[in-house]
Design a protein around this motif. Sequence first.
Motif, PDB file in Angstrom:
ATOM      1  N   VAL A  26      42.886  27.855  32.846  1.00 56.51           N
ATOM      2  CA  VAL A  26      41.925  28.928  32.563  1.00 56.51           C
ATOM      3  C   VAL A  26      40.920  29.067  33.701  1.00 56.51           C
ATOM      4  N   ILE A  27      40.864  30.255  34.291  1.00 53.07           N
ATOM      5  CA  ILE A  27      39.826  30.606  35.261  1.00 53.07           C
ATOM      6  C   ILE A  27      38.847  31.539  34.557  1.00 53.07           C
ATOM      7  N   PRO A  28      37.617  31.081  34.286  1.00 55.12           N
ATOM      8  CA  PRO A  28      36.677  31.861  33.468  1.00 55.12           C
ATOM      9  C   PRO A  28      35.982  32.961  34.259  1.00 55.12           C
ATOM     10  N   ALA A  29      36.549  34.156  34.255  1.00 52.53           N
ATOM     11  CA  ALA A  29      35.991  35.264  35.026  1.00 52.53           C
ATOM     12  C   ALA A  29      35.395  36.345  34.142  1.00 52.53           C
ATOM     13  N   GLY A  30      35.144  36.038  32.868  1.00 50.64           N
ATOM     14  CA  GLY A  30      34.636  37.040  31.943  1.00 50.64           C
ATOM     15  C   GLY A  30      33.140  36.947  31.722  1.00 50.64           C
ATOM     16  N   THR A  31      32.698  37.548  30.624  1.00 52.02           N
ATOM     17  CA  THR A  31      31.273  37.564  30.284  1.00 52.02           C
ATOM     18  C   THR A  31      30.869  36.311  29.508  1.00 52.02           C
ATOM     19  N   MET A  32      31.627  35.951  28.481  1.00 50.58           N
ATOM     20  CA  MET A  32      31.267  34.831  27.622  1.00 50.58           C
ATOM     21  C   MET A  32      32.043  33.557  27.958  1.00 50.58           C
ATOM     22  N   LYS A  55      55.128  23.422  38.912  1.00 51.70           N
ATOM     23  CA  LYS A  55      55.379  24.763  39.432  1.00 51.70           C
ATOM     24  C   LYS A  55      54.548  25.734  38.597  1.00 51.70           C
ATOM     25  N   LEU A  56      53.618  26.400  39.243  1.00 46.49           N
ATOM     26  CA  LEU A  56      52.652  27.245  38.551  1.00 46.49           C
ATOM     27  C   LEU A  56      52.569  28.614  39.193  1.00 46.49           C
ATOM     28  N   ILE A  57      52.255  29.611  38.375  1.00 42.79           N
ATOM     29  CA  ILE A  57      51.932  30.941  38.881  1.00 42.79           C
ATOM     30  C   ILE A  57      50.561  31.320  38.351  1.00 42.79           C
ATOM     31  N   GLY A  58      49.694  31.789  39.242  1.00 34.51           N
ATOM     32  CA  GLY A  58      48.365  32.224  38.847  1.00 34.51           C
ATOM     33  C   GLY A  58      48.287  33.732  38.752  1.00 34.51           C
ATOM     34  N   PHE A  59      47.734  34.225  37.653  1.00 33.33           N
ATOM     35  CA  PHE A  59      47.568  35.662  37.436  1.00 33.33           C
ATOM     36  C   PHE A  59      46.075  35.962  37.317  1.00 33.33           C
ATOM     37  N   PHE A  60      45.568  36.774  38.232  1.00 36.31           N
ATOM     38  CA  PHE A  60      44.142  37.075  38.263  1.00 36.31           C
ATOM     39  C   PHE A  60      43.921  38.556  37.970  1.00 36.31           C
ATOM     40  N   ASN A  61      43.174  38.821  36.908  1.00 34.11           N
ATOM     41  CA  ASN A  61      42.913  40.187  36.466  1.00 34.11           C
ATOM     42  C   ASN A  61      41.812  40.804  37.333  1.00 34.11           C
ATOM     43  N   ARG A  62      42.214  41.670  38.258  1.00 34.34           N
ATOM     44  CA  ARG A  62      41.251  42.254  39.187  1.00 34.34           C
ATOM     45  C   ARG A  62      40.205  43.097  38.474  1.00 34.34           C
ATOM     46  N   ASP A  63      40.488  43.517  37.229  1.00 36.49           N
ATOM     47  CA  ASP A  63      39.562  44.359  36.474  1.00 36.49           C
ATOM     48  C   ASP A  63      38.661  43.547  35.546  1.00 36.49           C
ATOM     49  N   GLY A  64      38.777  42.223  35.578  1.00 37.11           N
ATOM     50  CA  GLY A  64      38.052  41.384  34.632  1.00 37.11           C
ATOM     51  C   GLY A  64      36.769  40.806  35.180  1.00 37.11           C
ATOM     52  N   GLY A  65      35.641  41.174  34.586  1.00 38.52           N
ATOM     53  CA  GLY A  65      34.358  40.528  34.818  1.00 38.52           C
ATOM     54  C   GLY A  65      34.033  40.215  36.261  1.00 38.52           C
ATOM     55  N   THR A  66      33.922  38.915  36.558  1.00 35.79           N
ATOM     56  CA  THR A  66      33.515  38.440  37.875  1.00 35.79           C
ATOM     57  C   THR A  66      34.444  38.917  38.977  1.00 35.79           C
ATOM     58  N   PHE A  67      35.715  39.074  38.687  1.00 39.52           N
ATOM     59  CA  PHE A  67      36.678  39.472  39.709  1.00 39.52           C
ATOM     60  C   PHE A  67      36.428  40.883  40.237  1.00 39.52           C
ATOM     61  N   ARG A  68      35.722  41.702  39.490  1.00 43.71           N
ATOM     62  CA  ARG A  68      35.453  43.068  39.946  1.00 43.71           C
ATOM     63  C   ARG A  68      34.618  43.077  41.218  1.00 43.71           C
ATOM     64  N   THR A  69      33.806  42.043  41.397  1.00 40.73           N
ATOM     65  CA  THR A  69      32.931  41.970  42.567  1.00 40.73           C
ATOM     66  C   THR A  69      33.329  40.826  43.494  1.00 40.73           C
ATOM     67  N   THR A  70      34.560  40.358  43.375  1.00 42.17           N
ATOM     68  CA  THR A  70      35.064  39.258  44.190  1.00 42.17           C
ATOM     69  C   THR A  70      36.055  39.781  45.225  1.00 42.17           C
ATOM     70  N   ASP A  71      36.023  39.204  46.418  1.00 43.37           N
ATOM     71  CA  ASP A  71      37.039  39.497  47.426  1.00 43.37           C
ATOM     72  C   ASP A  71      38.334  38.848  46.949  1.00 43.37           C
ATOM     73  N   MET A  72      39.200  39.630  46.311  1.00 41.32           N
ATOM     74  CA  MET A  72      40.373  39.053  45.662  1.00 41.32           C
ATOM     75  C   MET A  72      41.408  38.537  46.652  1.00 41.32           C
ATOM     76  N   ALA A  73      41.472  39.122  47.836  1.00 43.03           N
ATOM     77  CA  ALA A  73      42.391  38.595  48.847  1.00 43.03           C
ATOM     78  C   ALA A  73      41.968  37.190  49.258  1.00 43.03           C
ATOM     79  N   ALA A  74      40.658  36.997  49.433  1.00 46.21           N
ATOM     80  CA  ALA A  74      40.151  35.671  49.787  1.00 46.21           C
ATOM     81  C   ALA A  74      40.331  34.683  48.644  1.00 46.21           C
ATOM     82  N   GLY A  98      43.304  34.120  35.103  1.00 50.37           N
ATOM     83  CA  GLY A  98      41.908  34.393  35.428  1.00 50.37           C
ATOM     84  C   GLY A  98      41.485  35.741  34.914  1.00 50.37           C
ATOM     85  N   GLY A  99      40.414  35.779  34.138  1.00 54.06           N
ATOM     86  CA  GLY A  99      39.912  37.033  33.588  1.00 54.06           C
ATOM     87  C   GLY A  99      38.931  36.770  32.472  1.00 54.06           C
ATOM     88  N   GLY A 100      38.686  37.791  31.665  1.00 53.93           N
ATOM     89  CA  GLY A 100      37.778  37.666  30.536  1.00 53.93           C
ATOM     90  C   GLY A 100      38.447  37.041  29.333  1.00 53.93           C
TER      91      GLY A 100
END
Length: 315
Positions: free
Chosen positions: A88-94, A2-21, A66-68
Amino acid sequence: MKLIGFFNRDGGTFRTTDMAAYEQRAEQVFRDAGHDFEAVVVEGRNIVSAMERAARRDDIDGIVAGGGDGTISAAAAIAWKNGVALGVIPAGTMNLFARSLRLPLDIWQTLSVLATGEVDNVDIGSANGRAFVHQFSAGLHARLVRYRNGYTYRSRLGKMSASTRAAFGVIANPPEFDVDFEAGDIRERRHVSAISVSNNPFGANALLYADSLRSGELGFYTAKPLRSLGVARLAIDMLRGRVRDNADVMVMHAPEVNLHFPKLRQLANCVMDGELLPLERDVTLKVHPGELKVMVREGTAARVESEGAADSLAV
């Protein structure tokens, strides 16, 4: 699981990602792999509190963050404290922790890797009880981050440009300070320009991340007092992945490092996993072997067969 995913809409790659998709795709991938999974897209300012609330639940096996690097570091601390697994979803710079875990850096590809993977136990570090997954540093790095934070940037390229400008500022004005340290059987006072303590020793790579997170040791690095040319040479060696070859750098490994700053300036800073923080006069750094549960690619979890050792759990 049982997992919950938290995606930082303000983090790196996610800023330019269709987050609903992306949210829809994440739920499909994990559910197809047999998990009970819910995805939540959260603003950066709210993501830590949201993860904390979820991790305290009795019915949760893990969180996927998911985030930086800042988001991932906070998620790791929460997972460690609550004894749940971290994906870990790597959506940051480094994406340094993701690199150490040998996860793909593509945010879409990582979904299926985690969903079909397994849980491993890796080391996590702490500084005065505060968790870190990458490094604690003072001196050159802290000054660079402080300079960089003085610039305005809104994108990955902007952050890289700000970091370059900050680096030139540090080269022109490197810090020097005294530190008393205890590492293993060694106790010394040194006059230095930089200190870094990493969660497992750095590998031979330009980004300075650990190749393995299972050694049970901290990497401890100090640089002698440096002038501008020395800082430039150190930067070049870092880019070549050859910090250990730099004559101005001392390298040690130890499970615990104690630092004391006898002449601490009132506004002195340190950096922990990229976050600029006030530097305390006394800092105790420890590695906690195998205490962080992480989701990794299937077949890459450590297999320990000796009596009394815990096998990695299948996801």
